[in-house]
Design a protein around this motif. Structure first.
Motif, PDB file in Angstrom:
ATOM      1  N   UNK A  65       0.805  -1.205   0.000  1.00 42.03           N
ATOM      2  CA  UNK A  65       0.000   0.000   0.000  1.00 42.03           C
ATOM      3  C   UNK A  65       0.840   1.258   0.000  1.00 42.03           C
ATOM      4  N   UNK A  66       2.078   1.174  -0.537  1.00 43.28           N
ATOM      5  CA  UNK A  66       2.974   2.309  -0.459  1.00 43.28           C
ATOM      6  C   UNK A  66       3.215   2.983  -1.806  1.00 43.28           C
ATOM      7  N   UNK A  67       2.661   2.477  -2.853  1.00 41.83           N
ATOM      8  CA  UNK A  67       2.811   3.140  -4.138  1.00 41.83           C
ATOM      9  C   UNK A  67       1.931   4.375  -4.169  1.00 41.83           C
ATOM     10  N   UNK A  68       2.225   5.277  -5.069  1.00 40.70           N
ATOM     11  CA  UNK A  68       1.479   6.535  -5.123  1.00 40.70           C
ATOM     12  C   UNK A  68      -0.010   6.302  -5.243  1.00 40.70           C
ATOM     13  N   UNK A  69      -0.755   7.019  -4.434  1.00 38.65           N
ATOM     14  CA  UNK A  69      -2.200   7.005  -4.569  1.00 38.65           C
ATOM     15  C   UNK A  69      -2.890   6.052  -3.646  1.00 38.65           C
ATOM     16  N   UNK A  70      -2.454   4.771  -3.588  1.00 34.50           N
ATOM     17  CA  UNK A  70      -3.158   3.780  -2.773  1.00 34.50           C
ATOM     18  C   UNK A  70      -4.612   3.725  -3.201  1.00 34.50           C
ATOM     19  N   UNK A  71      -5.531   3.783  -2.219  1.00 34.21           N
ATOM     20  CA  UNK A  71      -6.952   3.738  -2.528  1.00 34.21           C
ATOM     21  C   UNK A  71      -7.536   5.148  -2.631  1.00 34.21           C
TER      22      UNK A  71
ATOM     23  N   UNK B  71      -1.361   1.633   9.683  1.00 38.03           N
ATOM     24  CA  UNK B  71      -0.143   1.851   8.902  1.00 38.03           C
ATOM     25  C   UNK B  71      -0.415   1.800   7.405  1.00 38.03           C
ATOM     26  N   UNK B  72      -1.331   0.933   6.974  1.00 33.20           N
ATOM     27  CA  UNK B  72      -1.614   0.810   5.545  1.00 33.20           C
ATOM     28  C   UNK B  72      -2.200   2.092   4.963  1.00 33.20           C
ATOM     29  N   UNK B  73      -2.846   2.907   5.809  1.00 38.26           N
ATOM     30  CA  UNK B  73      -3.485   4.130   5.323  1.00 38.26           C
ATOM     31  C   UNK B  73      -2.566   5.342   5.358  1.00 38.26           C
ATOM     32  N   UNK B  74      -1.526   5.286   6.173  1.00 38.06           N
ATOM     33  CA  UNK B  74      -0.727   6.493   6.414  1.00 38.06           C
ATOM     34  C   UNK B  74      -0.043   7.025   5.155  1.00 38.06           C
ATOM     35  N   UNK B  75       0.659   6.157   4.455  1.00 36.77           N
ATOM     36  CA  UNK B  75       1.436   6.637   3.313  1.00 36.77           C
ATOM     37  C   UNK B  75       0.537   7.053   2.152  1.00 36.77           C
ATOM     38  N   UNK B  76      -0.553   6.322   1.924  1.00 41.38           N
ATOM     39  CA  UNK B  76      -1.475   6.744   0.864  1.00 41.38           C
ATOM     40  C   UNK B  76      -2.161   8.057   1.237  1.00 41.38           C
ATOM     41  N   UNK B  77      -2.382   8.295   2.532  1.00 37.54           N
ATOM     42  CA  UNK B  77      -3.038   9.532   2.971  1.00 37.54           C
ATOM     43  C   UNK B  77      -2.123  10.736   2.821  1.00 37.54           C
TER      44      UNK B  77
END
Length: 291
Positions: free
Chosen positions: A25-31, A97-103
């Motif tokens: 989930x660390x690539x640009x954009x995520x969900x 953690x999965x949401x942090x970088x996409x956010x």
């Protein structure tokens, strides 16, 4: 050390955890949809605050003390002091953690503060501040026989408790271990499973594991006395193109290092240890593993 650590989730790698260490989930954009490019520093100044993503469950980086609704921790207090020096307010958004970088990539938050490790892969998509924590990986094993582990090569066929996509699980799998995953359980569950043989080890950040053991001395597990590996640096994460904001953050971190604030905060949250400088021990680099 109070037993309040039992009340917080032990994120293996993030912890980690960082740790601190999730790789999906660390690539640009995520969900989330990425916002249009903008001057992040001007946005923050106009809003008058920095919005920070953190877990609130990663002791001692980001957590709620027992019977308190006020978030604290090493990472949290660093950000609070930074905001104060920049004459800004700070607000914390609690997320996984999965949401942090996409956010942070989408612009929903301005900064991530959660014991996040700097890796080459993450640097392709995000900007990192100067490190504020230097650490390395170690492992918790059974006290009587060290779980039959003398070298990293002895992980072949062992069972490691941890998150499926963390840096630490990548290392364990690299050496042939099987990963047993958990969902939001507390420290004692991980350690009891090592003690009773359901798993053989828990691999994680040295400082986080040291504190977990101090809080649960009745469990017959220990830090491996000989294995210190994978030196790491933890830092704040922001958008790749937030150049002015990045510069401001680094300026304040430099000030906090030079005036002793980082050292003081580290000793407060890491049992008197200074994690703000590189360790003076020999740490083994892991070769042949692309993190």
């Amino acid at each position: 050390m109070k037993r309040k650590i039992l009340a917080v989730t032990f994120f293996i790698g993030l912890l980690i955890l960082t740790a601190c260490g999730n790789t999906e989930g660390e690539s640009n954009g995520g969900e989330e949809e990425k916002s249009e490019p903008s001057n992040k520093w001007e946005e923050i100044q106009e809003a008058g605050e920095i919005v920070v993503g953190t877990s609130g469950t990663l002791y001692p980086a980001s957590y709620y003390p027992e019977d308190s609704d006020k978030i604290t921790g090493y990472d949290v207090e660093i950000v609070k002091e930074m905001a104060k020096r920049l004459d800004l307010n700070v607000s914390f958004e609690i997320m996984g953690i999965d949401s942090m970088l996409s956010s942070v990539d989408s612009g929903r938050i301005d900064l991530v503060a959660n014991d996040i490790e700097i890796t080459d892969e993450r640097q392709k998509n995000f900007a990192f501040s100067e490190p504020y924590k230097y650490s390395y990986a170690t492992m918790i094993v059974r006290e009587d026989d060290l779980s039959g582990i003398q070298t990293l090569e002895d992980l072949e066929g062992k069972i490691a408790g941890g998150g499926a996509t963390t840096v630490f699980s990548q290392i364990a799998k690299h050496f042939g271990a099987e990963i047993k995953t958990y969902t939001n359980v507390t420290n004692d569950v991980y350690l009891r499973d090592v003690e009773n043989g359901r798993t053989d080890l828990v691999m994680n950040d040295y400082y986080l594991q040291s504190l977990a053991l101090e809080a649960l001395p009745e469990i017959d597990v220990t830090l491996h006395p000989d294995l210190r590996f994978h030196p790491s640096e933890q830092a704040l994460v922001m958008q790749k193109d937030a150049e002015v904001f990045h510069e401001k953050i680094n300026q304040v971190l430099t000030e906090m290092r030079e005036d002793g604030t980082l050292k003081e905060l580290s000793e407060q949250f890491f049992g008197g240890k200074d994690a703000s400088t590189p360790p003076d021990k020999e740490i083994k680099e892991i070769e042949g593993l692309d993190l």
